[in-house]
Design a protein around this motif. Structure first.
Motif, PDB file in Angstrom:
ATOM      1  N   UNK A  38       0.720  -1.270  -0.080  1.00 24.69           N
ATOM      2  CA  UNK A  38      -0.027  -0.069  -0.069  1.00 24.69           C
ATOM      3  C   UNK A  38       0.918   1.280   0.054  1.00 24.69           C
ATOM      4  N   UNK A  39       0.714   2.267  -0.869  1.00 26.23           N
ATOM      5  CA  UNK A  39       1.165   3.579  -0.941  1.00 26.23           C
ATOM      6  C   UNK A  39       2.575   3.462  -1.719  1.00 26.23           C
ATOM      7  N   UNK A  40       2.890   2.658  -2.486  1.00 25.43           N
ATOM      8  CA  UNK A  40       4.038   2.566  -3.177  1.00 25.43           C
ATOM      9  C   UNK A  40       4.969   1.395  -3.160  1.00 25.43           C
ATOM     10  N   UNK A  41       6.306   1.470  -3.688  1.00 25.70           N
ATOM     11  CA  UNK A  41       7.279   0.324  -3.476  1.00 25.70           C
ATOM     12  C   UNK A  41       7.735   0.093  -2.226  1.00 25.70           C
ATOM     13  N   UNK A  42       7.972   1.331  -1.183  1.00 26.35           N
ATOM     14  CA  UNK A  42       8.262   1.039   0.038  1.00 26.35           C
ATOM     15  C   UNK A  42       7.014   1.017   0.981  1.00 26.35           C
ATOM     16  N   UNK A  43       5.818   0.815   0.623  1.00 27.52           N
ATOM     17  CA  UNK A  43       4.673   0.698   1.637  1.00 27.52           C
ATOM     18  C   UNK A  43       4.504  -0.616   2.086  1.00 27.52           C
ATOM     19  N   UNK A  44       3.465  -0.665   3.122  1.00 25.43           N
ATOM     20  CA  UNK A  44       3.224  -1.925   3.797  1.00 25.43           C
ATOM     21  C   UNK A  44       2.816  -3.119   3.005  1.00 25.43           C
TER      22      UNK A  44
END
Length: 446
Positions: A203-209
């Motif tokens: 969730x929220x992009x490549x570094x997301x949860x």
């Protein structure tokens, strides 16, 4: 902006046109050239394309030609969606392998090799025409087998990327399960074309949860049903496999099923006949609902986003839900003002991304897309279940491309012997004979 579509007479094309019309702010197409040797079919599709544009207030012109060189001349990008031999060749690809106890499928196994042998020379011929007329144009390949075809294009020095609609479909599937917008989902998509796993859903992009564990806990039964595998397989993997992996994980069961029902080629041929009748209706001004059964869902969204990012459009990273027009789309592409690159799943050169593969292998992973092309994002760590099979199929693809470029029974046999769905010399020998007998009219060297 001028685009050309090789294979423009495909029944897929209205899906593409619908995307061009809805997402005009993302990709401002002024002229579209449809190229196809089947002129009767081409004019049916082109007529519907013009009506779709007109109904949505889009002023792009649609032209047609059977001449590939004339069609690609002046195009900013050329989309390839070819089927050499049509559904009749696909029907053969899906039946003669079954005679040898192997999966009959148009993009993998022996049938996939047959399609590669027919397709690669034709695609390279079109690409050379693009290079002669406008060498700065991008080639976007949607033609299966995408990995092998894209590798052929890149090895010949063409500006090309491969595209598959599987990742964009999964993005929307997971977004619906999580009740979020599709652009909030980033996939840790890993592997080769039609041989992939989702190692994470963020969730929220490549570094997301990473919410894949949540999905596999709360929705495992539905997800297992989607890929027709036992829930225990997904739980053991801890990853979400492409449904193509069923050919590997349940090969013998799949062969038994295929022998007991009509081929997918027969189903598609019947759908196409009905679609083409619809396309000839002058009152039809939108893509028909039946087209969703043809396959290729969300192909238009993926193609528009990729072309826009490569051509420096204002909205190259559009990843919306496909229901609104371009003015409502999210934008993340590299456009005026130096916006960040668009992140999309594409087929591109490995170049060290997966260190156990040769650099010139073609992999399917998320990448940053801009005017200079694609740069793969770092991939998550994969285990032996993934890396072993990816390495094995990459070796097959290397031999398959050699056979497609240079011909010869021995090269075909070696490619079949190397494929993990075959791997036995007696089967490879029998399959070689059947492949050649079924494809002589399409293979100049046979």
């Amino acid at each position: 902006m001028r685009l050309a579509v090789a294979g423009g007479g495909s029944t897929y094309t209205p899906e593409l046109i619908d995307g061009f019309a809805r997402l005009r702010d993302t990709l401002p197409v002024s002229e579209l050239t449809l190229i196809d040797p089947d002129t009767e079919r081409l004019e049916l599709v082109a007529g519907l394309a013009r009506r779709i544009f007109a109904a949505q207030g889009h002023d792009a012109t649609v032209t047609t030609t059977a001449d590939p060189e004339a069609g690609v001349d002046g195009a900013d990008a050329v989309l390839l969606q070819l089927r050499v031999g049509g559904q009749a060749a696909r029907q053969l690809d899906e039946t003669w392998p079954l005679e040898c106890g192997c999966v009959g499928q148009e993009t993998t196994g022996a049938g996939g090799l047959a399609k590669a042998l027919r397709t690669v020379p034709v695609v390279l011929d079109i690409a050379e025409r693009v290079r002669r007329t406008n060498p700065d144009a991008w080639i976007i390949d949607f033609t299966n087998p995408v990995g092998i075809v894209t590798r052929a294009l890149l090895q010949a020095g063409h500006k090309a990327l491969g595209l598959c609609n599987m990742a964009v479909n999964l993005q929307r599937k997971f977004a619906k399960l999580l009740d979020v917008m599709p652009e909030e989902i980033h996939l840790d998509h890993y592997g080769l074309n039609h041989l992939t796993w989702e190692l994470g859903v963020r969730l929220g992009g490549p570094g997301g949860t990473d919410v894949l564990p949540k999905l596999l806990t709360e929705h495992v039964d539905g997800l297992a049903l989607d890929v027709r595998m036992p829930r225990g397989v997904l739980e053991t993997l801890g990853a979400f496999p492409s449904y193509y992996l069923r050919y590997y994980y349940a090969h013998d069961e799949t062969v038994r099923e295929m022998r007991g029902k009509p081929s997918r080629a027969e189903e598609v041929a019947a759908i196409e006949r009905e679609l083409l009748t619809m396309y000839g209706d002058p009152k039809l001004t939108e893509k028909p609902a039946l087209l969703s059964r043809r396959g290729g869902a969300f192909y238009s969204e993926a193609a528009v986003a990729l072309a826009a990012a490569l051509l420096g459009g204002d909205a190259g990273g559009w990843t919306g839900d496909g229901t609104g027009d371009g003015a409502d789309a999210r934008r993340s592409g590299r456009g005026p003002g130096g916006a960040r690159p668009s992140v999309q799943v594409v087929n591109l050169r490995n170049d060290g991304t997966m260190p156990y593969l040769p650099d010139d292998a073609v992999i399917e992973v998320p990448a940053e897309i801009g005017r200079d092309g694609a740069v793969a994002l770092p991939v998550p760590a994969a285990g032996p279940l993934q890396t072993g099979l990816v390495a094995h199929v990459t070796a097959y693809e290397d031999l398959a491309l050699d056979a497609a470029l240079h011909g010869g029974r021995e090269r075909v046999f070696k490619a079949l012997l190397a494929h993990p769905l075959i791997g036995q010399y007696d089967r490879a020998d029998a399959l070689t004979d059947r492949l050649l007998a079924s494809n002589r009219e399409h293979l100049a060297w046979a």
